[in-house]
Motif scaffolding. Structure first.
Motif, short mmCIF file in Angstrom:
data_model
loop_
_atom_site.label_atom_id
_atom_site.label_comp_id
_atom_site.label_asym_id
_atom_site.label_seq_id
_atom_site.Cartn_x
_atom_site.Cartn_y
_atom_site.Cartn_z
N VAL A 8 0.83 -1.21 0.00
CA VAL A 8 0.00 0.00 0.00
C VAL A 8 0.86 1.25 0.00
O VAL A 8 0.66 2.17 -0.81
CB VAL A 8 -0.96 -0.01 1.21
N LEU A 9 1.84 1.31 0.88
CA LEU A 9 2.67 2.51 1.01
C LEU A 9 3.56 2.74 -0.21
O LEU A 9 4.03 3.85 -0.43
CB LEU A 9 3.49 2.45 2.30
N ASP A 18 -5.46 11.19 -2.87
CA ASP A 18 -6.75 10.95 -2.23
C ASP A 18 -6.96 11.88 -1.03
O ASP A 18 -8.05 12.43 -0.84
CB ASP A 18 -6.88 9.50 -1.80
N PHE A 19 -5.92 12.07 -0.23
CA PHE A 19 -6.04 13.01 0.89
C PHE A 19 -6.33 14.41 0.37
O PHE A 19 -7.21 15.10 0.91
CB PHE A 19 -4.77 13.00 1.75
N ASP A 20 -5.61 14.83 -0.64
CA ASP A 20 -5.81 16.16 -1.21
C ASP A 20 -7.23 16.31 -1.75
O ASP A 20 -7.88 17.34 -1.53
CB ASP A 20 -4.78 16.42 -2.31
N ILE A 43 -6.42 5.57 5.07
CA ILE A 43 -5.74 4.79 4.03
C ILE A 43 -6.50 3.50 3.76
O ILE A 43 -6.68 3.12 2.60
CB ILE A 43 -4.28 4.53 4.42
N ASP A 44 -6.98 2.83 4.81
CA ASP A 44 -7.81 1.63 4.62
C ASP A 44 -9.04 1.95 3.77
O ASP A 44 -9.42 1.17 2.89
CB ASP A 44 -8.25 1.05 5.96
N HIS A 45 -9.65 3.08 4.05
CA HIS A 45 -10.84 3.49 3.30
C HIS A 45 -10.50 3.70 1.82
O HIS A 45 -11.20 3.19 0.94
CB HIS A 45 -11.44 4.76 3.89
N TYR A 46 -9.43 4.43 1.53
CA TYR A 46 -9.05 4.68 0.14
C TYR A 46 -8.69 3.37 -0.57
O TYR A 46 -8.99 3.19 -1.75
CB TYR A 46 -7.88 5.65 0.05
N LEU A 54 -5.91 5.44 -4.78
CA LEU A 54 -5.24 4.28 -4.19
C LEU A 54 -5.89 2.99 -4.69
O LEU A 54 -5.18 2.03 -5.04
CB LEU A 54 -5.27 4.35 -2.67
N TRP A 55 -7.19 2.94 -4.74
CA TRP A 55 -7.87 1.75 -5.29
C TRP A 55 -7.37 1.47 -6.70
O TRP A 55 -7.03 0.34 -7.03
CB TRP A 55 -9.38 1.96 -5.29
#
Length: 63
Positions: A8-9, A18-20, A43-46, A54-55
């Motif tokens: 993931v990272l 995604d945060f932005d 992060i889990d949600h994305y 991220l998905w």
């Protein structure tokens, strides 16, 4: 999320996007005032939400 965090990272750029997109500027020092749990939940949600950056990075389209 059932993926190793290293997988993931590896897609940190997608996480930042995604945060932005959700109004969280990670360059603002936001992470200094938030818990690890807060970051992990998002992060889990994305990672588990189709249509996020991220998905898309974790589920590349074949062909």
């Amino acid at each position: 999320m059932n993926r190793p965090w290293t997988d993931v990272l590896h897609h940190w750029r997608a996480i930042e996007l995604d945060f932005d997109a959700n109004g969280h500027d990670l360059e603002s020092g936001l992470l200094d005032s938030r818990s690890w749990r807060w970051l992990k939940l998002r992060i889990d949600h994305y990672a588990s939400t189709p249509g996020t950056h991220l998905w898309d990075a974790l589920h590349p389209k074949a062909g």
